[in-house]
Design an enzyme around this catalytic site. Structure first.
Site, PDB file in Angstrom:
ATOM      1  N   GLY A 221       2.387  -6.514  -0.879  1.00 47.94           N
ATOM      2  CA  GLY A 221       3.589  -5.885  -1.394  1.00 47.94           C
ATOM      3  C   GLY A 221       4.543  -6.048   0.369  1.00 47.94           C
ATOM      4  CB  SER A 222       7.727  -4.569   0.925  1.00 44.82           C
ATOM      5  OG  SER A 222       8.168  -4.812   0.301  1.00 44.82           O
TER       6      SER A 222
END
Length: 490
Positions: A221-222
């Protein structure tokens, strides 16, 4: 008649030659590999007839041998007061009369069993004294306070924590949940040991996987935006103050799909945002466009410099994290956000934060601090810090540090603020399956006023107790903070 005898003689000679050759091969060429094979219980039985060396954490054994009156003479035992066996099972593994060995019991078997060449003189001594040779004592780098903080923080949630010292690569914590108890597998009762092994392997929660370094890897993810930002800075065309477009929605080329920001709006006034502020607010649209502008080759190369795609042994084998190749523009945009087919271990994402904190240099993670002769306590080997790679320049590392610190000061990572320490972080919420709650991620580093340092990565599967309401800051952030505090306040 003579012809028949000749045929019989030839066949007999050929059979004798084959028999002689096969026995010679087994005795002289395959003997060691057969002896060391994990399914060779005769070797395990022989090793249980002598005292196996302990595995130590801060001087306390978490795996050790106890004399018994049984055929095997020694019983392998796991755990200690305040050091639960389940908390360390992902590291120690098991040593079983039925299923062989796993974890450090397997990778360090030569030292623990006393058969390693490093213990040659001890083996020679035992010939003259008549004593059984003892295995070496293996001391781990684990900080028990950090390990316990990680264990307590994860609780009954499935996930993992990895923490390392950015300057030396020492693994300070490595926890995988759910945990499991190796003692049942070490039983001398074959039926009980087999039942325990079957239960472990058949458990749908897969506790046998050390989620910190293997098993089914996670989309980061981020948290991967650190690597995307690093790739941009390393081109020389960007700084942390470079202006990026950060609209509420980004149309992806070659497709009707779009990328939106988690909050639904744009990331800055007039749809414009600096690279630093983009990381602070975790702007999806600006980082997706940045990834396409930098290109998939640059992203892949930057990920490789941090450790993606590279074999690593600590000495437990680490499954390589991966970044996909041959991407089109929409796939590159998604990969820049740590989605699509990007996969990572928590140890890998801890290495990313550690590299940023260590002026751009990633040190090789190591789990063994010292190996000692169990009789004399003489050191056989000691940890020597080794550089794994220079992931980014010193200048880029400084800018990434500023960006991650600002996320803790004013962005989504504020949950990790620690009094008396500089903390940098990146949150992540990773989609991984249709209709499933997202994985919650948090990777960070902390430096105390007296220069104590630690880098941490936490993943909680499918949002943990928060489910679909999970975010990296809400679920994984508090766990990372507890681990960092345990190290820098220890």
């Amino acid at each position: 008649m003579n012809k028949a005898l000749r045929h019989v003689s030839v066949v007999g000679l050929v059979m004798f030659a084959l028999l002689f050759g096969s026995t010679s091969y087994v005795q002289f060429f395959a003997a060691q590999s057969l002896s060391e094979h994990e399914l060779n219980n005769r070797t395990i039985i022989d090793e249980l007839s002598r005292e196996r060396g302990p595995i130590l954490v801060d001087g306390t054994p978490v795996a050790y041998s106890v004399p018994t009156d049984s055929t095997y003479e020694f019983q392998r035992t796991y755990g200690a007061d305040n050091l639960p066996a389940e908390q360390y099972a992902g590291l120690t593994g098991y040593f079983s009369v039925v299923s062989g060995a796993s974890g450090l019991e397997r990778t360090e078997n030569g030292l623990l069993s006393g058969s390693d060449d490093a213990l040659f003189y001890d083996k020679v001594r035992s010939i003259f004294t008549g004593e059984q040779p003892m295995g070496a004592a293996v001391e781990l780098t684990i900080d028990p306070a950090a390990q316990n903080a990680a264990w307590q923080g994860l609780g009954d949630q499935k996930g993992a924590v990895a923490a390392i010292d950015p300057k030396t690569g020492r693994v300070l914590a490595m926890v995988s949940t759910p945990g499991w108890d190796p003692n049942a597998l070490a039983s001398h009762d074959s039926e009980q040991a087999q039942s325990a092994y079957s239960s472990l392997i058949d458990d749908p929660d897969n506790p046998a996987y050390n989620r910190a370094i293997g098993g089914n890897l996670y989309p980061p993810g981020s948290t991967f935006k650190i690597i995307t930002a690093a790739a941009a800075l390393e081109t020389g065309d960007y700084t942390k103050d470079s202006e990026l477009e950060g609209p509420a929605e980004l149309d992806l080329p070659e497709t009707s799909a779009t990328i939106r920001n988690s909050g639904g709006g744009s990331c800055g006034a007039g749809d414009s945002v600096t690279l630093q502020q983009s990381l602070v607010v975790s702007c999806n649209t600006s980082f997706a466009q940045l990834g396409m502008d930098v290109g998939d080759d640059a992203l892949e190369e930057q990920a490789r410099k941090f450790g993606f795609g590279q074999d690593l042994s600590i000495p437990l084998p680490v499954t390589p994290s991966s970044f996909p190749g041959d991407l089109n523009a929409p796939q590159t945009a998604q990969s820049a956000l740590g989605q699509f087919e990007v996969r990572a271990t928590p140890l890998q994402m801890a290495m990313v934060s550690a590299g940023v904190a260590n002026d751009g240099v990633v040190m090789t993670p190591q789990l063994i601090d010292n190996v000692r002769n169990s009789r004399t306590l003489d050191s056989i080997s000691e940890l020597k810090p080794q550089e794994f790679s220079r992931a980014v320049s010193s200048d880029s590392a400084g800018q990434l540090t500023d960006m991650m610190v600002e996320q803790v000061n004013s962005g989504t990572g504020q949950v990790a603020q620690i009094s008396g320490a500089e903390v940098g972080a990146k949150t992540g919420t990773a989609q991984h399956a249709e209709g499933a709650a997202p994985h919650a991620w948090f990777t960070s580093f902390a430096t105390s006023d007296d220069d104590q340092e630690v880098a941490v990565a936490v993943v909680v599967e499918s949002g943990g107790s928060a489910g679909s309401e999970a975010s990296g800051a809400r679920v994984a952030g508090p766990i990372a903070k507890q681990v960092m505090e345990a190290v820098i306040n220890g």
